[in-house]
Design an enzyme around this catalytic site. Sequence first.
Site, PDB file in Angstrom:
ATOM      1  N   ILE A 136      12.054 -22.880   1.647  1.00  0.00           N
ATOM      2  CA  ILE A 136      13.225 -22.943   3.280  1.00  0.00           C
ATOM      3  C   ILE A 136      11.890 -23.262   3.368  1.00  0.00           C
ATOM      4  O   ILE A 136      10.402 -23.077   3.682  1.00  0.00           O
ATOM      5  CB  ILE A 136      13.309 -21.587   3.778  1.00  0.00           C
ATOM      6  CG1 ILE A 136      14.002 -21.031   2.333  1.00  0.00           C
ATOM      7  CG2 ILE A 136      13.576 -21.271   4.757  1.00  0.00           C
ATOM      8  CD1 ILE A 136      15.078 -21.442   2.562  1.00  0.00           C
ATOM      9  N   ASN A 195      12.092  -8.185   3.371  1.00  0.00           N
ATOM     10  CA  ASN A 195      11.657  -8.951   3.351  1.00  0.00           C
ATOM     11  C   ASN A 195      10.116  -9.330   3.146  1.00  0.00           C
ATOM     12  O   ASN A 195      10.466 -10.652   2.784  1.00  0.00           O
ATOM     13  CB  ASN A 195      11.785  -9.435   5.264  1.00  0.00           C
ATOM     14  CG  ASN A 195      11.845 -11.075   5.444  1.00  0.00           C
ATOM     15  OD1 ASN A 195      12.410 -12.209   4.897  1.00  0.00           O
ATOM     16  ND2 ASN A 195      10.251 -10.708   6.133  1.00  0.00           N
ATOM     17  N   THR A 197       9.497 -22.478   6.054  1.00  0.00           N
ATOM     18  CA  THR A 197       7.984 -21.915   6.343  1.00  0.00           C
ATOM     19  C   THR A 197       6.949 -21.880   6.931  1.00  0.00           C
ATOM     20  O   THR A 197       7.195 -22.975   5.623  1.00  0.00           O
ATOM     21  CB  THR A 197       9.185 -20.276   6.601  1.00  0.00           C
ATOM     22  OG1 THR A 197       8.649 -20.182   5.395  1.00  0.00           O
ATOM     23  CG2 THR A 197      10.829 -20.224   6.749  1.00  0.00           C
ATOM     24  N   LYS A 202      10.504 -10.392  -8.463  1.00  0.00           N
ATOM     25  CA  LYS A 202      11.872 -10.909  -8.048  1.00  0.00           C
ATOM     26  C   LYS A 202      13.159 -10.307  -9.039  1.00  0.00           C
ATOM     27  O   LYS A 202      14.271  -9.965  -8.203  1.00  0.00           O
ATOM     28  CB  LYS A 202      11.962 -12.841  -6.777  1.00  0.00           C
ATOM     29  CG  LYS A 202      11.223 -11.933  -6.555  1.00  0.00           C
ATOM     30  CD  LYS A 202      10.994 -11.615  -4.800  1.00  0.00           C
ATOM     31  CE  LYS A 202      10.488 -11.712  -3.400  1.00  0.00           C
ATOM     32  NZ  LYS A 202      10.564 -11.262  -2.092  1.00  0.00           N
ATOM     33  N   ASP A 206       1.055  -1.014   0.190  1.00  0.00           N
ATOM     34  CA  ASP A 206       0.598   0.099   0.176  1.00  0.00           C
ATOM     35  C   ASP A 206       0.562   1.047   0.155  1.00  0.00           C
ATOM     36  O   ASP A 206       1.161   1.664   0.712  1.00  0.00           O
ATOM     37  CB  ASP A 206      -0.885   0.627   0.621  1.00  0.00           C
ATOM     38  CG  ASP A 206      -1.532   1.038   1.345  1.00  0.00           C
ATOM     39  OD1 ASP A 206      -2.121   2.048  -0.066  1.00  0.00           O
ATOM     40  OD2 ASP A 206      -2.341   1.497   2.370  1.00  0.00           O
ATOM     41  N   TYR A 231       5.286 -14.348  -9.476  1.00  0.00           N
ATOM     42  CA  TYR A 231       5.938 -14.326  -8.409  1.00  0.00           C
ATOM     43  C   TYR A 231       7.285 -14.489  -8.554  1.00  0.00           C
ATOM     44  O   TYR A 231       8.498 -13.229  -8.009  1.00  0.00           O
ATOM     45  CB  TYR A 231       5.960 -15.165  -7.459  1.00  0.00           C
ATOM     46  CG  TYR A 231       7.417 -15.766  -6.276  1.00  0.00           C
ATOM     47  CD1 TYR A 231       5.951 -14.444  -4.977  1.00  0.00           C
ATOM     48  CD2 TYR A 231       7.712 -15.732  -6.358  1.00  0.00           C
ATOM     49  CE1 TYR A 231       7.823 -14.658  -4.184  1.00  0.00           C
ATOM     50  CE2 TYR A 231       8.540 -16.072  -5.360  1.00  0.00           C
ATOM     51  CZ  TYR A 231       8.754 -15.407  -3.639  1.00  0.00           C
ATOM     52  OH  TYR A 231       9.579 -15.366  -2.559  1.00  0.00           O
ATOM     53  N   SER A 288      14.909 -11.711  -1.983  1.00  0.00           N
ATOM     54  CA  SER A 288      14.282 -12.432  -3.399  1.00  0.00           C
ATOM     55  C   SER A 288      13.786 -13.475  -3.327  1.00  0.00           C
ATOM     56  O   SER A 288      13.637 -13.988  -2.520  1.00  0.00           O
ATOM     57  CB  SER A 288      15.410 -11.833  -5.222  1.00  0.00           C
ATOM     58  OG  SER A 288      15.557 -12.590  -5.993  1.00  0.00           O
ATOM     59  N   SER A 289      14.279 -14.039  -4.341  1.00  0.00           N
ATOM     60  CA  SER A 289      13.575 -15.654  -4.467  1.00  0.00           C
ATOM     61  C   SER A 289      15.301 -16.015  -5.728  1.00  0.00           C
ATOM     62  O   SER A 289      15.260 -15.805  -6.398  1.00  0.00           O
ATOM     63  CB  SER A 289      12.954 -16.207  -4.952  1.00  0.00           C
ATOM     64  OG  SER A 289      12.282 -17.295  -4.608  1.00  0.00           O
TER      65      SER A 289
END
Length: 253
Positions: free
Chosen positions: A191, A95, A193, A162, A66, A158, A144-145
């Site tokens: 990862i 992040n 998570t 990145k 936003d 996505y 990033s990824s």
Amino acid sequence: MSHTANIALITGASRGLGRNTAMHLAKKGVDIILTYHANRGEADAAAAEISALGRRAAVLQLDSGDVASFARFAAETRAVLAGWGCDRFDYLVNNAGTGVWAPFAETSEADFDHLMNIHFKGVYFLTQKLLPLISDGGRIVNVSSGLARFTLPGFSAYAAMKGAVEVLTRYQAKELGARGIRVNTVAPGAIETDFAGGSVRDNPEVNRHTASQTALGRAGLPDDIGPMIASLLSDDNRWINGQRIEVSGGAYL
């Protein structure tokens, strides 16, 4: 106003990699401003853990997609810093993020815009808005990824955002270099998570496949990433600038 301890602002630090990074920075003597999107309880618990490590912690709400809210957020950040007797912070870790899985042929414009606002437009303009509050000689890490390098079907939008952030990192490093600000990209692999519904952590089949495609033979853990970012932000790595550093255990080599 001046300060002695370094201060980090980490978006999305109430859980996952952001929280892990916050804890490892706190262990290195860094005070933390952490943001959360919706779960204030998780953020307060993270702040309590940081305080238990002997560091200062402040919690601010942020919707990282936003842009219209960023001026208010910057003012709130300035107020936290003033309360700590200073007017700048040292480390910004972009992040915060969310994932959308959909085949390219089925990705909706709404999902595309949602991902763009959080992962690219939000990072671009939040950093811009916070620049006056970042110390000369400070550090920025854009998360990033691995998906910006290797390709897994379903992550086209996505991963494209990145990829955009990785290009942005190089431009930021070039343009902010006159202030001594270093900017780097950290690109985690898969990862364990709660990201993407916790699939890597909770789905044994996904976890096994990830491990099979990783040179070190397992999926990543938050503790593989947080210490690395904390180290990257330290003076030990002061000459690393404008780089993309993948932290994936050697995925899809």
